[in-house]
Design a protein around this motif. Structure first.
Motif, PDB file in Angstrom:
ATOM      1  N   GLY A  21       0.823  -1.211   0.000  1.00 52.66           N
ATOM      2  CA  GLY A  21       0.000   0.000   0.000  1.00 52.66           C
ATOM      3  C   GLY A  21       0.850   1.251   0.000  1.00 52.66           C
ATOM      4  N   VAL A  22       1.948   1.231   0.793  1.00 54.69           N
ATOM      5  CA  VAL A  22       2.850   2.385   0.828  1.00 54.69           C
ATOM      6  C   VAL A  22       3.446   2.633  -0.555  1.00 54.69           C
ATOM      7  CG1 VAL A  22       5.063   3.182   1.713  1.00 54.69           C
ATOM      8  CG2 VAL A  22       3.394   2.200   3.269  1.00 54.69           C
ATOM      9  N   LEU A  23       3.874   1.540  -1.209  1.00 60.00           N
ATOM     10  CA  LEU A  23       4.462   1.688  -2.544  1.00 60.00           C
ATOM     11  C   LEU A  23       3.428   2.226  -3.544  1.00 60.00           C
ATOM     12  CD1 LEU A  23       6.731  -1.449  -2.945  1.00 60.00           C
ATOM     13  CD2 LEU A  23       7.392   0.931  -2.591  1.00 60.00           C
ATOM     14  N   LEU A  24       2.192   1.675  -3.473  1.00 57.78           N
ATOM     15  CA  LEU A  24       1.155   2.143  -4.401  1.00 57.78           C
ATOM     16  C   LEU A  24       0.837   3.618  -4.158  1.00 57.78           C
ATOM     17  CD1 LEU A  24      -1.369  -0.846  -4.349  1.00 57.78           C
ATOM     18  CD2 LEU A  24       0.132  -0.222  -6.208  1.00 57.78           C
ATOM     19  N   GLY A  25       0.747   3.992  -2.855  1.00 55.21           N
ATOM     20  CA  GLY A  25       0.469   5.387  -2.526  1.00 55.21           C
ATOM     21  C   GLY A  25       1.585   6.310  -3.008  1.00 55.21           C
ATOM     22  N   GLN A  45       6.869   8.141   0.641  1.00 57.92           N
ATOM     23  CA  GLN A  45       6.348   9.311   1.359  1.00 57.92           C
ATOM     24  C   GLN A  45       5.146   8.981   2.261  1.00 57.92           C
ATOM     25  OE1 GLN A  45       7.781  12.267   1.505  1.00 57.92           O
ATOM     26  NE2 GLN A  45       6.195  12.957   2.917  1.00 57.92           N
ATOM     27  N   PRO A  46       4.184   8.129   1.832  1.00 60.05           N
ATOM     28  CA  PRO A  46       3.065   7.805   2.733  1.00 60.05           C
ATOM     29  C   PRO A  46       3.535   7.239   4.060  1.00 60.05           C
ATOM     30  CG  PRO A  46       2.589   7.000   0.539  1.00 60.05           C
ATOM     31  CD  PRO A  46       3.991   7.508   0.510  1.00 60.05           C
ATOM     32  N   PHE A  47       4.629   6.472   4.042  1.00 64.03           N
ATOM     33  CA  PHE A  47       5.155   5.905   5.283  1.00 64.03           C
ATOM     34  C   PHE A  47       5.642   7.019   6.206  1.00 64.03           C
ATOM     35  CE2 PHE A  47       8.674   3.917   7.679  1.00 64.03           C
ATOM     36  CZ  PHE A  47       7.916   2.978   8.366  1.00 64.03           C
ATOM     37  N   LEU A 231      -6.352   0.104   0.043  1.00 62.99           N
ATOM     38  CA  LEU A 231      -6.037   0.331  -1.374  1.00 62.99           C
ATOM     39  C   LEU A 231      -5.669  -0.974  -2.086  1.00 62.99           C
ATOM     40  CD1 LEU A 231      -5.500   2.470  -3.543  1.00 62.99           C
ATOM     41  CD2 LEU A 231      -3.268   2.830  -2.534  1.00 62.99           C
ATOM     42  N   PRO A 232      -4.615  -1.704  -1.643  1.00 64.84           N
ATOM     43  CA  PRO A 232      -4.350  -2.994  -2.292  1.00 64.84           C
ATOM     44  C   PRO A 232      -5.470  -3.997  -2.105  1.00 64.84           C
ATOM     45  CG  PRO A 232      -2.738  -2.562  -0.559  1.00 64.84           C
ATOM     46  CD  PRO A 232      -3.625  -1.389  -0.608  1.00 64.84           C
TER      47      PRO A 232
END
Lengths: 298, 371
Positions: A21-25, A45-47, A231-232
């Motif tokens: 999810g962090v990668l997708l965001g 950045q979301p992380f 998200l995922p």
């Protein structure tokens, strides 16, 4: 599946999904920056955002329901997560089929709605009113597409639907076997993930980010975590129903990024639709689903 | 009417009676059921009185029972019968909560209440459990019966009836959120500042019904055993149930696992919540208002006409002449029918007493004849 590997999966699964999810965001932030000719923030950045929000010193809440709601929001999402099969881990599918998943998805929405209600801010209440009207809008086409698939295959189990698609090869994928249903579900997914043009819930310039108006500090942080898991999760549901699931994690990641790129590309070029405009899209979509089902039965 | 038909012909007879080759009585009943689900549920959405809203839902949920039983599949009949029990539990729970609020505030007008969660937390919790059951969201009992009905409809090939059931469920979620929001959430009006929680006489029934709604959700086998007995006595195939769901050969549902995983999810969320800084509770006037200062003199709430967008969409359609004419024709038909019903339910206590005596005589005759 042995007990040990089951325990390892149960612990690792939410963490893995959160990282994806962090990668997708981050990919979304990077993608939109590149479209707007900016450099954009880092890929994770979301992380950093989550870490920053969780470390805030001021955490204000309007009462106990506000506190519990945030737990219902994240707890409900984690609950749903376990019932969605991914490559290598489908233990919980024997305890609940797609009908269960589609109703578990409502728990986070309900929790959030109750918490926002207690903040006693009309901006939040308007946001929730819109969110629930949107929900009614996108659930109808989404459920219709599922009814179409389930009737064709005579099963409501998500695992069975994946297995049927994988046994039949590329031509048995939902998107190819019943394209009308696949397209309708993809547009409904855009609404489910709150991407533009269906972003009237948040509407930052109009109702002060709606449900998030009175959320700050760790409350907003947990909402971010929930979003990065949901998200995922929602993309996986689409992949499982219409893109043949995945046999290994590489295939799974590739499919996730392909569907996500399609959705955020649409997000980049549209403005915000009103609620009634969304219904003008949603009802023809449902009709599309009906025609798809008719074709499937015939 | 449906119930009369069932009483008159029985389920198995209904399967044999067909109007012609293409339309069976079951199909007609299911279409009636579908309209019974959708129309009252969306009427409930625009009510301004808590009790009127719940009355419309009582009609709407009747549609699920009709559709489930009329599907005449094992799962569908079980779902329809289970839904009768569930409806009894969560609707009484919601009405207990509404009564608790009415007892203290003297009104059930949804536009005049608000913010009562701070004053009546037990009534709020009762309402919360009740609406989760009514909307058919796990882990409460309403979900199990609705799951049985959806699965029966999808597998027996009735996509549009299934869609009507889902659509009505979404309408239910919208209207019950309006109910709980306008009564318990949002801003507390100044005039209700001195409201207290109701006494134990009213709290205990709420707590008891909360336990029933949750436990029959986590262990639906308690009720499904009775449902299976009813199915056997009707000469139908009984549902294969387990203590906490439906047996594997009839589909995948295990409510106990759902409950446990949900508790686990809440626990992990709680740990993450604790990892953040200490929280502080603030009052309702300490709120974002785009730079304005809020105090007692400023009403800052959103509850009147809660679903304005939807109202906007449906309003145009409702006032079109064909819809109006159909509504008037239906009203005329129903009031005509009511004339006949009124001859049975006269409102005269002696008539009812005569019915009771007649019923006792009939029962005695039947029992005596059996020997």
């Amino acid at each position: 599946m042995s007990t040990l590997s089951l325990v390892v999966w149960i612990i690792a699964y939410p963490v893995i999904i959160f990282c994806i999810g962090v990668l997708l965001g981050g990919y979304e932030r990077k993608f939109s920056a590149r479209v707007e000719r900016r450099i954009g923030p880092s890929w994770i950045q979301p992380f950093y955002d989550v870490i920053k929000l969780m470390n805030k010193k001021t955490n204000v809440s309007h009462g106990y329901m506000h506190d519990v709601a945030i737990l219902m929001l994240l707890g409900g999402t984690l609950l749903t997560l376990y019932f969605v099969p991914v490559p290598g881990f489908s233990y919980f599918s024997q305890f609940g089929d797609f009908l269960v998943i589609s109703y578990l998805l409502l728990i986070p929405s309900l929790g959030m709605a109750l918490g926002v209600g207690e903040t006693a801010n009309p901006n939040g209440s308007i946001g929730i009113s819109r969110a629930l009207q949107m929900l009614a809008g996108y659930e109808v086409p989404f459920i219709l597409t599922f009814i179409g698939v389930a009737m064709k295959e005579q099963t409501t189990s998500m695992l069975d639907i994946i297995n049927i698609q994988q046994a039949g090869g590329f031509m048995a994928w939902g998107l190819i076997a019943h394209p009308l249903l696949g397209v309708a579900a993809l547009i409904a997914l855009q609404g489910m993930l709150n991407e533009k043009p269906f972003e009237v819930i948040v509407a930052p310039h109009e109702i002060a980010t709606g449900p998030m108006t009175e959320m700050g500090g760790k409350y907003l942080g947990i909402m971010f975590i929930q979003h990065l898991i949901a998200l995922p999760l929602e993309l996986t549901i689409y992949i499982n129903l219409f893109l043949g699931g995945a046999t290994n994690w590489l295939e799974y990641l590739v499919k996730l990024f392909v569907v996500w790129t399609a959705l955020i590309s649409v997000n980049m070029v549209f403005g915000r639709f009103r609620i009634d405009s969304w219904w003008k899209i949603s009802l023809p979509l449902a009709a599309l689903g009906v025609i798809g089902i008719m074709l499937n039965i015939a | 009417m449906t119930m009369f038909l069932f009483a008159g012909f029985g389920l198995t007879a209904l399967n044999i009676v067909t109007l012609n080759k293409y339309v069976s009585v079951n199909e007609v009943l299911m279409i009636i059921g579908a309209f019974t689900m959708v129309v009252p549920t969306f009427t409930a959405l625009f009510q301004h009185d808590a009790k009127e809203l719940m009355t419309w839902h009582s009609i709407g949920q009747g549609g699920y029972m009709i559709v489930g039983i009329a599907s005449s599949t094992t799962l569908g009949v079980a779902g329809g019968l289970f839904h009768v029990f569930n409806h009894m539990t969560y609707v009484s729970l919601i009405l207990f909560s509404i009564a608790a609020v009415e007892y203290r505030t003297g009104t059930t007008n949804l536009n005049k209440l608000g913010g009562l969660i701070k004053k009546q937390p037990v009534a709020y919790l009762g309402m919360l459990f009740g609406i989760i059951g009514l909307a058919g969201i796990p882990p409460m009992n309403g979900f199990v019966s609705k799951w049985l009905i959806y699965r029966a409809l999808i597998l027996s090939g009735h996509p549009f009836i299934a869609l009507a059931a889902f659509f009505a469920t979404l309408g239910t979620i919208l209207s019950v959120y309006k109910l709980i929001h306008n009564m318990f959430l949002g801003q507390l009006p100044e005039r209700y500042n001195d409201i207290k929680e109701v006494g134990w006489g009213m709290k205990l029934p709420i707590i008891f019904m909360m336990a029933v709604v949750w436990l029959t959700g986590a262990f639906p086998g308690i009720v499904l055993s009775v449902v299976a007995d009813i199915q056997k006595s009707l000469g139908l195939e009984a549902i294969a149930y387990s203590a906490h769901g439906v047996a594997a050969e009839m589909g995948q549902l295990n409510m106990l696992v759902i409950n446990i995983v949900f508790m686990g999810g809440l626990f992990v969320s709680w740990l993450i919540y604790l990892a953040g800084g200490k929280r502080k509770h603030i009052g309702q006037y300490d709120n974002y208002a785009a730079g304005h200062f809020l105090d007692k003199s400023v009403p800052y709430n959103y509850n009147y006409n809660f679903y304005a967008g939807m109202d906007h969409i449906f309003e145009g359609a409702i006032h079109k002449p064909p819809v109006k004419r159909a509504e008037q024709a239906l009203a005329a038909f129903v009031s005509g029918m009511s004339e006949y019903v009124r001859r049975i339910f006269t409102g005269n206590i002696t008539t009812y007493a005569a019915y009771v005596v007649a019923a006792v005589v009939v029962i005695l005759l039947v029992l005596g004849g059996g020997r």
